[in-house]
Design an enzyme around this catalytic site. Structure first.
Site, PDB file in Angstrom:
ATOM      1  N   GLY A   1      43.754  48.638  44.203  1.00 13.07           N
ATOM      2  CA  GLY A   1      42.764  49.485  44.852  1.00 13.07           C
ATOM      3  C   GLY A   1      41.770  48.774  45.751  1.00 13.07           C
ATOM      4  O   GLY A   1      41.176  49.400  46.630  1.00 13.07           O
ATOM      5  N   ASP A   2      41.556  47.479  45.537  1.00 13.65           N
ATOM      6  CA  ASP A   2      40.589  46.736  46.361  1.00 13.65           C
ATOM      7  C   ASP A   2      41.069  45.295  46.534  1.00 13.65           C
ATOM      8  O   ASP A   2      40.320  44.340  46.375  1.00 13.65           O
ATOM      9  CB  ASP A   2      39.208  46.761  45.690  1.00 13.65           C
ATOM     10  CG  ASP A   2      38.108  46.216  46.605  1.00 13.65           C
ATOM     11  OD1 ASP A   2      38.316  46.165  47.836  1.00 13.65           O
ATOM     12  OD2 ASP A   2      37.033  45.852  46.082  1.00 13.65           O
TER      13      ASP A   2
END
Length: 307
Positions: A207-208
């Site tokens: 996600g990041d």
């Protein structure tokens, strides 16, 4: 702080070293502390993300020990401490391979369930796959919560819970009329671009995953600071070319296992836009506003060939 850690872990000895490193009963641990408005949500979201990644037995990540409140409004995430080494191109290629394996786990589970239902699967698989897009708790890519409401298809999840959520936040916080005036066109264009993803099944993503959220330990890539969700795995690439990126070695390793799908060159601008909007919401206008509006213009008026 040492007293709070001692109580939270029922420890005898707590020694603070530096930069979040503590030695608790002769064991190194790393502690992230947050006292922002959404501190508990941030710590819980990261903990559940790390646990989900850890359970796949693919790419290495810190193992969660505990989330606890040390003082009113101050929350902490305790993980195993991992000693890091220098990175190389070979490590980036291996990271690409292991991220592709991470992205492959849930689709494999769903395929086995389908085979089991039809009588074609031989063996036993205790884990169940996730059929929806979203996550078990809210997470945060930064310090502003992400909406992880479960959706049955990626198109709905991305437009509603990622793109619109950040556009609405920017308009509410900064009152940007130019962005507001473009939303209806952007929504229609995103819906059109994402139609080819309707057959995609969810994958667990970090996600990041940018250049600052990974390292190497004993020749193995390690990822940290995730804000996971069950998403289209392509979405992982949205931030990977920001802040230096990973370059050809990562792509080579990843594509060996999961080659790019048709239409990726068009959709990647949508996923890059999300992260620029997210940074605009966090840090204000300036460069992130300019880049976001430029990306929107490119999406609405494409001047590149689709693959």
């Amino acid at each position: 702080m040492e007293d709070s850690i001692r109580e939270a872990l029922d420890a005898r000895s707590v020694v603070r070293k530096h930069n979040g490193l503590y030695v608790v009963d002769r064991k190194k641990v790393f502690i992230k502390t947050n006292s922002s408005e959404h501190a508990r949500l941030l710590c819980d979201g990261e903990a559940r993300s790390l646990e989900a990644i850890h359970d796949t037995n693919t790419v290495k990540c810190p193992k969660v020990i505990k989330v606890f409140e040390s003082s009113k409004g101050t929350w902490n995430l305790i993980c195993d401490y991992i000693d890091m080494e220098d990175e190389s191109a070979a490590h980036k290629e291996k990271l690409g391979e292991e991220m592709a394996k991470l992205h492959s786990i849930n689709p494999s589970l769903l395929k086995r369930e389908q085979e089991k239902a039809s009588g074609d699967f031989i063996g036993e698989e205790k884990r169940e796959g996730e059929r929806r897009f979203g996550f078990v708790v809210p997470t945060s890519c930064g310090v502003i919560p992400q909406n992880n409401e479960w959706c049955d298809d990626w198109r709905t999840f991305f437009i509603r819970c990622r793109l619109k959520d950040r556009v609405d936040g920017i308009i509410q916080k900064y009152g940007d009329h130019e962005l507001s005036s473009q939303w209806s066109q952007l929504e229609r264009r995103a819906d059109d671009l994402l139609r080819e993803t309707d057959s995609v099944v969810p994958s667990l993503i970090h996600g990041d995953l940018w250049a600052g959220n990974w390292g190497v330990s004993k020749e193995n890539p390690v990822v940290f600071d995730p804000c996971s969700s069950y998403s289209d795995p392509e979405f992982e690439g949205g931030i990977q070319n920001m802040f230096g990126g990973f370059g050809a070695p990562y792509t080579r390793g990843y594509d060996r296992i999961l080659p790019p799908r048709r239409g990726w060159n068009d959709r990647r601008f949508l996923y890059l836009l999300y992260h620029n909007l997210n940074h605009w919401l966090h840090f204000g206008g300036g460069g992130y506003r300019a880049t976001s509006l430029s990306l929107i213009n490119s999406i609405l008026h494409p001047d590149i060939d689709s693959d």
